[in-house]
Motif scaffolding. Structure first.
Motif, PDB file in Angstrom:
ATOM      1  N   ILE A   7       0.818  -1.185  -0.156  1.00 29.11           N
ATOM      2  CA  ILE A   7      -0.115   0.093   0.117  1.00 29.11           C
ATOM      3  C   ILE A   7       0.899   1.163  -0.133  1.00 29.11           C
ATOM      4  CG2 ILE A   7      -1.582   1.204   1.503  1.00 29.11           C
ATOM      5  CD1 ILE A   7      -2.668  -1.653   2.437  1.00 29.11           C
ATOM      6  N   PRO A  22      -3.963  -5.180   4.890  1.00 24.10           N
ATOM      7  CA  PRO A  22      -5.052  -3.989   4.417  1.00 24.10           C
ATOM      8  C   PRO A  22      -5.978  -3.663   5.348  1.00 24.10           C
ATOM      9  CG  PRO A  22      -5.405  -5.870   2.724  1.00 24.10           C
ATOM     10  CD  PRO A  22      -4.433  -6.469   3.919  1.00 24.10           C
ATOM     11  N   SER A  68      -5.787   0.340   4.090  1.00 27.91           N
ATOM     12  CA  SER A  68      -6.179   0.324   2.674  1.00 27.91           C
ATOM     13  C   SER A  68      -7.080   1.558   2.249  1.00 27.91           C
ATOM     14  CB  SER A  68      -6.671  -1.051   2.372  1.00 27.91           C
ATOM     15  OG  SER A  68      -7.906  -1.131   3.288  1.00 27.91           O
ATOM     16  N   GLU A  71      -5.223   5.007   0.852  1.00 24.78           N
ATOM     17  CA  GLU A  71      -4.417   4.969  -0.011  1.00 24.78           C
ATOM     18  C   GLU A  71      -4.808   6.005  -0.991  1.00 24.78           C
ATOM     19  OE1 GLU A  71      -3.916   1.269  -2.058  1.00 24.78           O
ATOM     20  OE2 GLU A  71      -1.756   1.693  -2.595  1.00 24.78           O
TER      21      GLU A  71
END
Ligand code: FES
Ligand code: FES
Length: 163
Positions: A7, A22, A68, A71
């Motif tokens: 990531i 994540p 996650s 990002e």
């Protein structure tokens, strides 16, 4: 591990690649993988604000956010708000007003105040109380914190706004 993923995180203007679960919360990645330990673990349940960071400028509980999910977002931690070695006006005002005791809540308080002053450069005392009520200070330094935010508004006005 099988469920790990690479990531890319934009933190304080730099891009970092981390390989992790994540679903792991942003707070732990900041502290344990990126060594940004100014973001604190308080309750781990979204109740205290000690873990506050700015996500695209919005104050956010990093203990609740899966890494996650952020990002591509601009993440700002307490380590990222000084400019060229000069303290941010809110940091300076917290020092000037002695708005901390143990300091555990301070990074979250400062980031909440930075976000507040960007939206409302001259907040009333009521607005400060309202917008920062989700940030808890176990030492009860609320009066001094309010004075610091008011002072930061003045310093920011002189410098042309809280950046
Ligand atoms: S540690 Fe995140 S809100 Fe308390
Ligand atoms: S200064 Fe100790 S928790 Fe706020």
């Amino acid at each position: 591990m099988a469920n790990e993923k690479m990531i890319k995180l934009k933190v304080n203007g730099a891009v970092h690649s981390v390989t992790t679960d994540p679903e792991r919360k942003l707070l732990y990645v900041l502290r344990d993988d990126l060594d940004l330990t100014g973001t604190h673990y308080g309750c781990g349940e979204g109740q205290c604000g000690a873990c506050t960071v700015l996500l695209d400028g919005r104050p956010t509980r990093s203990c609740l956010v899966p890494v996650s999910a952020v990002e591509g977002a601009q993440i700002t931690t307490i380590e990222g708000i000084e400019k060229s070695g000069a303290l941010h006006p809110v940091q300076q005002a917290f020092l000037d007003e002695d708005a901390m005791q143990c300091g555990y809540c301070t990074s979250g308080m400062i980031l909440a105040a930075v976000a507040l002053l960007r939206r409302t450069p001259h907040p009333t005392e009521d607005q400060i109380q309202q917008r920062m009520q989700g940030n808890v200070c176990r030492c009860g330094t609320y009066r001094r914190i309010i004075r610091a935010v008011q002072k930061a508004a003045t310093i920011s006005a002189v410098k042309g706004g809280a950046k």
